[in-house]
Motif scaffolding. Structure first.
Motif, PDB file in Angstrom:
ATOM      1  N   ALA A 173       1.551  25.633  -7.626  1.00  0.00           N
ATOM      2  CA  ALA A 173       1.455  24.932  -8.907  1.00  0.00           C
ATOM      3  C   ALA A 173       0.002  24.616  -9.205  1.00  0.00           C
ATOM      4  CB  ALA A 173       2.275  23.640  -8.858  1.00  0.00           C
ATOM      5  N   ILE A 174      -0.332  24.623 -10.487  1.00  0.00           N
ATOM      6  CA  ILE A 174      -1.690  24.313 -10.925  1.00  0.00           C
ATOM      7  C   ILE A 174      -1.598  23.448 -12.184  1.00  0.00           C
ATOM      8  CG2 ILE A 174      -1.867  26.459 -12.266  1.00  0.00           C
ATOM      9  CD1 ILE A 174      -4.837  26.572 -11.426  1.00  0.00           C
ATOM     10  N   PHE A 175      -2.477  22.459 -12.280  1.00  0.00           N
ATOM     11  CA  PHE A 175      -2.468  21.547 -13.416  1.00  0.00           C
ATOM     12  C   PHE A 175      -3.862  21.498 -14.016  1.00  0.00           C
ATOM     13  CE2 PHE A 175      -2.630  17.387 -15.541  1.00  0.00           C
ATOM     14  CZ  PHE A 175      -1.445  17.419 -16.271  1.00  0.00           C
ATOM     15  N   PHE A 176      -3.951  21.866 -15.283  1.00  0.00           N
ATOM     16  CA  PHE A 176      -5.207  21.816 -16.011  1.00  0.00           C
ATOM     17  C   PHE A 176      -5.243  20.517 -16.805  1.00  0.00           C
ATOM     18  CE2 PHE A 176      -4.310  26.286 -15.323  1.00  0.00           C
ATOM     19  CZ  PHE A 176      -5.547  26.823 -14.994  1.00  0.00           C
ATOM     20  N   GLU A 177      -6.043  19.569 -16.340  1.00  0.00           N
ATOM     21  CA  GLU A 177      -6.156  18.311 -17.063  1.00  0.00           C
ATOM     22  C   GLU A 177      -6.923  18.520 -18.357  1.00  0.00           C
ATOM     23  OE1 GLU A 177      -7.591  15.060 -14.720  1.00  0.00           O
ATOM     24  OE2 GLU A 177      -6.265  15.520 -13.021  1.00  0.00           O
ATOM     25  N   ARG A 178      -6.630  17.705 -19.331  1.00  0.00           N
ATOM     26  CA  ARG A 178      -7.236  17.877 -20.636  1.00  0.00           C
ATOM     27  C   ARG A 178      -8.746  17.661 -20.604  1.00  0.00           C
ATOM     28  NH1 ARG A 178      -3.483  15.300 -25.012  1.00  0.00           N
ATOM     29  NH2 ARG A 178      -2.066  16.843 -24.116  1.00  0.00           N
ATOM     30  N   ASP A 179      -9.225  16.865 -19.615  1.00  0.00           N
ATOM     31  CA  ASP A 179     -10.668  16.602 -19.526  1.00  0.00           C
ATOM     32  C   ASP A 179     -11.420  17.718 -18.795  1.00  0.00           C
ATOM     33  OD1 ASP A 179     -10.048  16.276 -16.860  1.00  0.00           O
ATOM     34  OD2 ASP A 179     -10.530  14.156 -16.769  1.00  0.00           O
ATOM     35  N   GLY A 180     -10.683  18.780 -18.378  1.00  0.00           N
ATOM     36  CA  GLY A 180     -11.322  19.924 -17.737  1.00  0.00           C
ATOM     37  C   GLY A 180     -11.123  20.015 -16.241  1.00  0.00           C
ATOM     38  N   ARG A 181     -10.677  18.926 -15.577  1.00  0.00           N
ATOM     39  CA  ARG A 181     -10.439  18.985 -14.138  1.00  0.00           C
ATOM     40  C   ARG A 181      -9.190  19.808 -13.860  1.00  0.00           C
ATOM     41  NH1 ARG A 181      -8.904  15.558  -9.330  1.00  0.00           N
ATOM     42  NH2 ARG A 181      -7.284  14.565 -10.578  1.00  0.00           N
ATOM     43  N   VAL A 182      -9.197  20.539 -12.731  1.00  0.00           N
ATOM     44  CA  VAL A 182      -8.054  21.373 -12.351  1.00  0.00           C
ATOM     45  C   VAL A 182      -7.633  21.004 -10.940  1.00  0.00           C
ATOM     46  CG1 VAL A 182      -7.181  23.721 -12.112  1.00  0.00           C
ATOM     47  CG2 VAL A 182      -8.985  23.241 -13.767  1.00  0.00           C
ATOM     48  N   VAL A 183      -6.341  20.772 -10.727  1.00  0.00           N
ATOM     49  CA  VAL A 183      -5.828  20.456  -9.394  1.00  0.00           C
ATOM     50  C   VAL A 183      -4.671  21.393  -9.084  1.00  0.00           C
ATOM     51  CG1 VAL A 183      -6.566  18.048  -9.342  1.00  0.00           C
ATOM     52  CG2 VAL A 183      -4.373  18.624 -10.374  1.00  0.00           C
ATOM     53  N   ILE A 184      -4.400  21.598  -7.780  1.00  0.00           N
ATOM     54  CA  ILE A 184      -3.333  22.502  -7.364  1.00  0.00           C
ATOM     55  C   ILE A 184      -2.404  21.795  -6.388  1.00  0.00           C
ATOM     56  CG2 ILE A 184      -4.827  24.516  -7.653  1.00  0.00           C
ATOM     57  CD1 ILE A 184      -4.965  24.667  -4.551  1.00  0.00           C
ATOM     58  N   GLY A 185      -1.278  22.443  -6.080  1.00  0.00           N
ATOM     59  CA  GLY A 185      -0.367  21.959  -5.048  1.00  0.00           C
ATOM     60  C   GLY A 185       0.346  20.677  -5.426  1.00  0.00           C
ATOM     61  N   HIS A 186       0.526  19.799  -4.427  1.00  0.00           N
ATOM     62  CA  HIS A 186       1.212  18.524  -4.658  1.00  0.00           C
ATOM     63  C   HIS A 186       0.470  17.691  -5.691  1.00  0.00           C
ATOM     64  CE1 HIS A 186       4.066  19.072  -1.356  1.00  0.00           C
ATOM     65  NE2 HIS A 186       3.056  19.544  -0.641  1.00  0.00           N
ATOM     66  N   ALA A 187      -0.851  17.766  -5.693  1.00  0.00           N
ATOM     67  CA  ALA A 187      -1.646  17.000  -6.661  1.00  0.00           C
ATOM     68  C   ALA A 187      -1.352  17.439  -8.084  1.00  0.00           C
ATOM     69  CB  ALA A 187      -3.133  17.143  -6.347  1.00  0.00           C
ATOM     70  N   ALA A 188      -1.088  18.726  -8.280  1.00  0.00           N
ATOM     71  CA  ALA A 188      -0.750  19.232  -9.608  1.00  0.00           C
ATOM     72  C   ALA A 188       0.571  18.636 -10.092  1.00  0.00           C
ATOM     73  CB  ALA A 188      -0.668  20.757  -9.583  1.00  0.00           C
ATOM     74  N   ILE A 189       1.563  18.636  -9.201  1.00  0.00           N
ATOM     75  CA  ILE A 189       2.862  18.029  -9.560  1.00  0.00           C
ATOM     76  C   ILE A 189       2.680  16.545  -9.842  1.00  0.00           C
ATOM     77  CG2 ILE A 189       5.224  17.615  -8.807  1.00  0.00           C
ATOM     78  CD1 ILE A 189       4.593  20.562  -9.148  1.00  0.00           C
ATOM     79  N   GLY A 190       1.905  15.863  -8.979  1.00  0.00           N
ATOM     80  CA  GLY A 190       1.691  14.435  -9.136  1.00  0.00           C
ATOM     81  C   GLY A 190       1.005  14.092 -10.445  1.00  0.00           C
ATOM     82  N   ILE A 214      -0.586  12.339 -16.771  1.00  0.00           N
ATOM     83  CA  ILE A 214      -1.959  12.693 -17.136  1.00  0.00           C
ATOM     84  C   ILE A 214      -1.908  13.819 -18.171  1.00  0.00           C
ATOM     85  CG2 ILE A 214      -4.122  13.666 -16.276  1.00  0.00           C
ATOM     86  CD1 ILE A 214      -3.507  12.304 -13.589  1.00  0.00           C
ATOM     87  N   PRO A 215      -2.627  13.693 -19.274  1.00  0.00           N
ATOM     88  CA  PRO A 215      -2.597  14.752 -20.293  1.00  0.00           C
ATOM     89  C   PRO A 215      -3.107  16.077 -19.727  1.00  0.00           C
ATOM     90  CG  PRO A 215      -3.588  12.744 -21.169  1.00  0.00           C
ATOM     91  CD  PRO A 215      -3.458  12.535 -19.684  1.00  0.00           C
ATOM     92  N   GLY A 216      -2.377  17.129 -19.966  1.00  0.00           N
ATOM     93  CA  GLY A 216      -2.786  18.429 -19.456  1.00  0.00           C
ATOM     94  C   GLY A 216      -1.645  19.420 -19.443  1.00  0.00           C
ATOM     95  N   ARG A 217      -1.812  20.511 -18.705  1.00  0.00           N
ATOM     96  CA  ARG A 217      -0.844  21.596 -18.682  1.00  0.00           C
ATOM     97  C   ARG A 217      -0.488  21.964 -17.257  1.00  0.00           C
ATOM     98  NH1 ARG A 217       0.400  25.775 -22.188  1.00  0.00           N
ATOM     99  NH2 ARG A 217       0.383  24.086 -23.712  1.00  0.00           N
ATOM    100  N   LEU A 218       0.799  21.852 -16.903  1.00  0.00           N
ATOM    101  CA  LEU A 218       1.298  22.235 -15.583  1.00  0.00           C
ATOM    102  C   LEU A 218       1.830  23.658 -15.645  1.00  0.00           C
ATOM    103  CD1 LEU A 218       2.143  21.448 -12.635  1.00  0.00           C
ATOM    104  CD2 LEU A 218       4.357  20.780 -13.595  1.00  0.00           C
ATOM    105  N   MET A 219       1.545  24.441 -14.596  1.00  0.00           N
ATOM    106  CA  MET A 219       2.083  25.793 -14.497  1.00  0.00           C
ATOM    107  C   MET A 219       2.619  26.002 -13.089  1.00  0.00           C
ATOM    108  SD  MET A 219      -0.836  27.870 -16.656  1.00  0.00           S
ATOM    109  CE  MET A 219       0.210  29.287 -16.990  1.00  0.00           C
ATOM    110  N   ARG A 220       3.850  26.497 -12.991  1.00  0.00           N
ATOM    111  CA  ARG A 220       4.499  26.781 -11.717  1.00  0.00           C
ATOM    112  C   ARG A 220       5.137  28.160 -11.774  1.00  0.00           C
ATOM    113  NH1 ARG A 220       8.332  22.293  -9.091  1.00  0.00           N
ATOM    114  NH2 ARG A 220       8.335  23.916  -7.500  1.00  0.00           N
ATOM    115  N   SER A 221       5.576  28.628 -10.584  1.00  0.00           N
ATOM    116  CA  SER A 221       6.270  29.920 -10.472  1.00  0.00           C
ATOM    117  C   SER A 221       5.440  31.059 -11.055  1.00  0.00           C
ATOM    118  CB  SER A 221       7.641  29.862 -11.153  1.00  0.00           C
ATOM    119  OG  SER A 221       8.467  28.895 -10.546  1.00  0.00           O
ATOM    120  N   LEU A 222       4.143  31.005 -10.818  1.00  0.00           N
ATOM    121  CA  LEU A 222       3.234  32.016 -11.378  1.00  0.00           C
ATOM    122  C   LEU A 222       3.515  33.417 -10.855  1.00  0.00           C
ATOM    123  CD1 LEU A 222      -0.025  29.904 -11.086  1.00  0.00           C
ATOM    124  CD2 LEU A 222       1.161  30.511 -13.206  1.00  0.00           C
TER     125      LEU A 222
END
Length: 418
Positions: free
Chosen positions: A38-55, A61-69
């Motif tokens: 999983a990967i999460f693109f925060e609206r402020d530009g930060r990107v996190v992956i894994g459990h942090a993305a789900i969290g 947090i405003p942004g875009r979650l992507m899973r099952s890539l």
């Protein structure tokens, strides 16, 4: 520089290296060696992956979650773009970003640079489509080279699981390996033994390989469509006799890899148009609430959690008060089985195909080795083992067996053991 095994799965990812002649999975997030793909693109530009993305997503947090890539490999979606913040990115670039971050973490945690990799792959990325399957592997190969690997080879995921299991046995066996993952179900029949473990060439020991593009995310989708989406208008009637509400919206919202499509502005406009002609507009109002808050992944997570819980309890509840006060749905084991029996049967049919391919009868199989998260579903397990009733059943490391087997293969192919 060291070699490694990389298991980029539909649901989870692991990264392994050899330590003291044994495979070891590297912690990728705190002490966790298996992290969500999983990967999460925060609206402020930060990107996190894994459990942090789900969290980050769960915390609102405003942004875009992507899973099952991984599930887009072999499909036309791979080069499609999706809106991430203020720009559009292709799914290919998103996968590269995620895998580059995983590689960087593994190198930081181990103090090693990895340039040679054995990457896992399903037996079939795409069912009954050899050209699409070839393109999927070539696309993944290109991505893995792009993130910094000079030497990239692949191994079937069930074969990798077999190599991990082989370390446990003291005598020769013929094993059916069943790897039931998030996106595919893969099978191999392999001749194993302690005297065979160090052979560089195991081709003669591989008796059969087969697979089907059915996995845990398909069970999530069927369960969602059967038990949850009717509350949002799926299958509901339009004012005009004989017409139902368009089903596309609900299929997209119930499918991990396409949820983000539903957040495009034109989708809500279309649904508002449908709402005007709906016999039960209140149901479509609920759907619009989900899209306005971009919480389609919340629904998918709650369905997935209920599915997992039903392995332990007879009934699981999904609270939906965030959509509408008092709204909830209870799902029982019978519901899960009823909505997904056909998927379990499709998995079970691969056993006979593997046996025929290997030229063996069910009685010739000594052991069934199970790995992958979806083997926890009782009716899936039953569909697998009932075809080989006399074989011993062994459960492997649910999320680690494939990664460790790929690491064993990497040491055999490239060396680089510590």
């Amino acid at each position: 520089m060291s070699s490694c095994g990389l298991d980029f799965g539909t649901s989870n990812t692991t990264f392994g290296r050899t330590v003291a002649r044994a495979p070891a999975l590297i912690p990728l997030e705190g002490e966790k060696t298996a992290i969500p793909s999983a990967i999460f693109f925060e609206r402020d530009g930060r990107v996190v992956i894994g459990h942090a993305a789900i969290g980050a997503y769960v915390d609102g947090i405003p942004g875009r979650l992507m899973r099952s890539l991984k599930s887009v490999l072999g499909t036309s979606l791979i080069e499609e773009t999706t809106l991430v913040g203020r720009e559009r990115r292709s799914f290919r670039d998103v996968i590269a970003f995620y895998l580059r971050a995983v590689k960087r973490r593994a190198e930081q945690a181990s103090g090693r640079e990895f340039r040679s990799v054995v990457h896992g792959r399903p037996v079939h990325f795409v069912d009954n489509a050899p050209e699409a399957d070839r393109k999927a592997e070539e696309t993944l190969r290109g991505i893995v080279r792009e993130i910094g690997f000079d030497h990239v080879t692949f191994q079937f995921e069930p074969i990798a699981a077999a190599l991990d299991y082989e370390r446990q046995i003291s005598g020769e066996e013929i094993a059916l390996i069943a790897d039931i993952g998030g996106g595919t179900s893969d099978f191999s029949i392999v001749r194993l033994g302690p005297d065979r473990h160090q052979k560089a060439d195991r081709e003669s020991d591989i008796l059969a390989n087969d697979g089907v593009r059915v996995g845990g995310t398909d069970f999530d989708r069927r369960l969602s469509l059967g038990a949850v989406m009717p509350l949002f208008g799926y299958g509901s009637k339009m004012k005009r006799a004989g017409l139902d509400a368009p089903s596309t919206y609900f299929h997209e919202l119930a499918t991990w890899s396409s949820i983000n499509r539903m957040y495009e502005a034109n989708v809500a406009l279309d649904i508002r148009s449908v709402r005007r002609d709906a016999a039960q507009p209140k149901l479509l109002d609920r759907l619009l609430r989900v899209l306005e808050e971009q919480r389609g992944h919340t629904l998918a997570m709650e369905v997935e959690d209920a599915k997992i819980a039903l392995s332990e309890v007879a009934e699981a509840g999904i609270p939906l008060a965030w959509v509408e006060p008092g709204l909830k749905v209870a799902i029982g084991r019978k519901d899960l089985v009823g909505h997904t029996t056909e998927l379990a049967a499709r998995i079970g049919t691969r056993i006979a195909i593997c046996l025929k391919q290997a030229g063996l009868a069910a009685k010739d199989i000594d052991v069934v080795f199970l790995t992958g998260g979806s083997v926890q579903l009782a009716h899936v397990r039953r569909a697998i083992v009932e075809g080989i009733p006399d074989a011993r059943v062994v459960e492997g490391d649910t999320f680690g067996a494939v990664g460790k087997g790929l690491t064993i293969e990497a040491a055999n192919r490239f060396g680089g053991a510590d």
